[in-house]
Design a protein around this motif. Structure first.
Motif, PDB file in Angstrom:
ATOM      1  N   GLN A 248       0.841  -1.188   0.000  1.00  0.00           N
ATOM      2  CA  GLN A 248       0.000   0.000   0.000  1.00  0.00           C
ATOM      3  C   GLN A 248       0.873   1.234   0.000  1.00  0.00           C
ATOM      4  O   GLN A 248       1.701   1.420   0.906  1.00  0.00           O
ATOM      5  CB  GLN A 248      -0.922   0.015   1.231  1.00  0.00           C
TER       6      GLN A 248
ATOM      7  N   GLY B 136      -1.880   7.197  -2.480  1.00  0.00           N
ATOM      8  CA  GLY B 136      -2.411   7.521  -3.796  1.00  0.00           C
ATOM      9  C   GLY B 136      -2.524   6.349  -4.752  1.00  0.00           C
ATOM     10  O   GLY B 136      -3.118   6.478  -5.826  1.00  0.00           O
ATOM     11  N   LEU B 137      -1.962   5.214  -4.366  1.00  0.00           N
ATOM     12  CA  LEU B 137      -1.993   4.041  -5.256  1.00  0.00           C
ATOM     13  C   LEU B 137      -2.881   2.929  -4.717  1.00  0.00           C
ATOM     14  O   LEU B 137      -3.112   1.926  -5.397  1.00  0.00           O
ATOM     15  CB  LEU B 137      -0.584   3.496  -5.479  1.00  0.00           C
ATOM     16  N   GLY B 138      -3.355   3.077  -3.509  1.00  0.00           N
ATOM     17  CA  GLY B 138      -4.234   2.058  -2.944  1.00  0.00           C
ATOM     18  C   GLY B 138      -3.499   0.767  -2.652  1.00  0.00           C
ATOM     19  O   GLY B 138      -2.302   0.758  -2.348  1.00  0.00           O
ATOM     20  N   LEU B 139      -4.214  -0.321  -2.760  1.00  0.00           N
ATOM     21  CA  LEU B 139      -3.665  -1.650  -2.487  1.00  0.00           C
ATOM     22  C   LEU B 139      -3.332  -2.328  -3.809  1.00  0.00           C
ATOM     23  O   LEU B 139      -4.203  -2.494  -4.658  1.00  0.00           O
ATOM     24  CB  LEU B 139      -4.698  -2.487  -1.739  1.00  0.00           C
TER      25      LEU B 139
END
Lengths: 116, 111
Positions: free
Chosen positions: A37, A40-43
């Motif tokens: 994680q 800004g890119l999430g999972l």
């Protein structure tokens, strides 16, 4: 309650070191997952496993490998850690079920890895 | 491959205001899940939607799955400070297979 336990909350390693992140679940789930994680890119999925000794690449497997020798344990391995692998790593598990309602993912608390 | 997008990325609201986050998939989904991650915590499952056009409610939270099963929304009525966190949608995904998570919407609630 399902419990997914990650071995470390915080880890500091040096560039080039071999790093092991361990994850154990206590609910006899078939599926296990490793995500990273980043803001800004999430999972983003690194690898997942749907059975002992089985593994599938996720979206970002480069630089990582995994091991699943026992059903309850799923290990993420960084063969030679690099600074761009500094991130939060989350492990999750879920059932394989013929009922969609059962494929909820249960997450561990996460390991924040810093590679210097 | 499948991509899942969420908007907005951030939302700041005054306590008592409503909040909505939208999730869009590049492909038709078999189902969609929503998770909440509190600051410093890990994602926790909120709900799963399976049927086209499905609407589910959990107290002040309303979840919708689009008719085409390519989009979803989460609406919170009268936000409270306890609603603070990042909300993720995750598009699935048949039985037991991995879901693709959206980047999340971070909600801040000002008292």
């Amino acid at each position: 309650d399902v419990k997914v336990t990650q071995s470390s909350r915080y880890l500091v390693k040096r560039t080039g070191e071999k790093v092991f992140l361990e994850c154990v679940q206590d609910m006899d789930h078939e599926n296990m997952f490793w995500y990273r994680q980043d803001p800004g890119l999430g999972l983003r999925l690194i690898y997942f496993s749907y059975d002992v000794k089985m593994k599938e690449k996720g979206d970002i497997p480069e630089g990582y490998s995994v091991s699943r020798e026992k059903k309850e344990r799923f290990s993420l391995i960084l063969e030679s850690a690099s600074t761009n692998q500094t991130s939060m790593y989350l492990c999750a598990s879920s059932l394989i079920s013929g009922t969609l309602a059962k494929n909820i993912q249960y997450f561990g608390a996460g390991t924040r890895l810093s590679v210097l | 491959g499948q991509q899942v997008m969420q908007i907005p990325q951030y939302q700041h609201v005054q306590e008592g205001e409503d909040f909505t986050t939208y999730c869009n998939s590049s492909t038709t989904l078999s189902n969609i899940q929503w998770y909440k991650q509190r600051p410093g915590g890990h994602p926790v499952f909120l709900i799963q939607l399976v049927k086209s056009g499905e609407v589910k409610k959990q107290k002040r939270l309303t979840f919708q799955f689009g008719e085409a099963k390519k989009n979803s929304s989460l609406h919170i009525t009268a936000t409270q400070t306890t609603d603070v966190g990042t909300y993720f949608c995750a598009g699935g995904g048949n039985y037991g297979q991995n879901f693709v998570f959206g980047p999340g919407t971070r909600l801040s609630v000002l008292p």
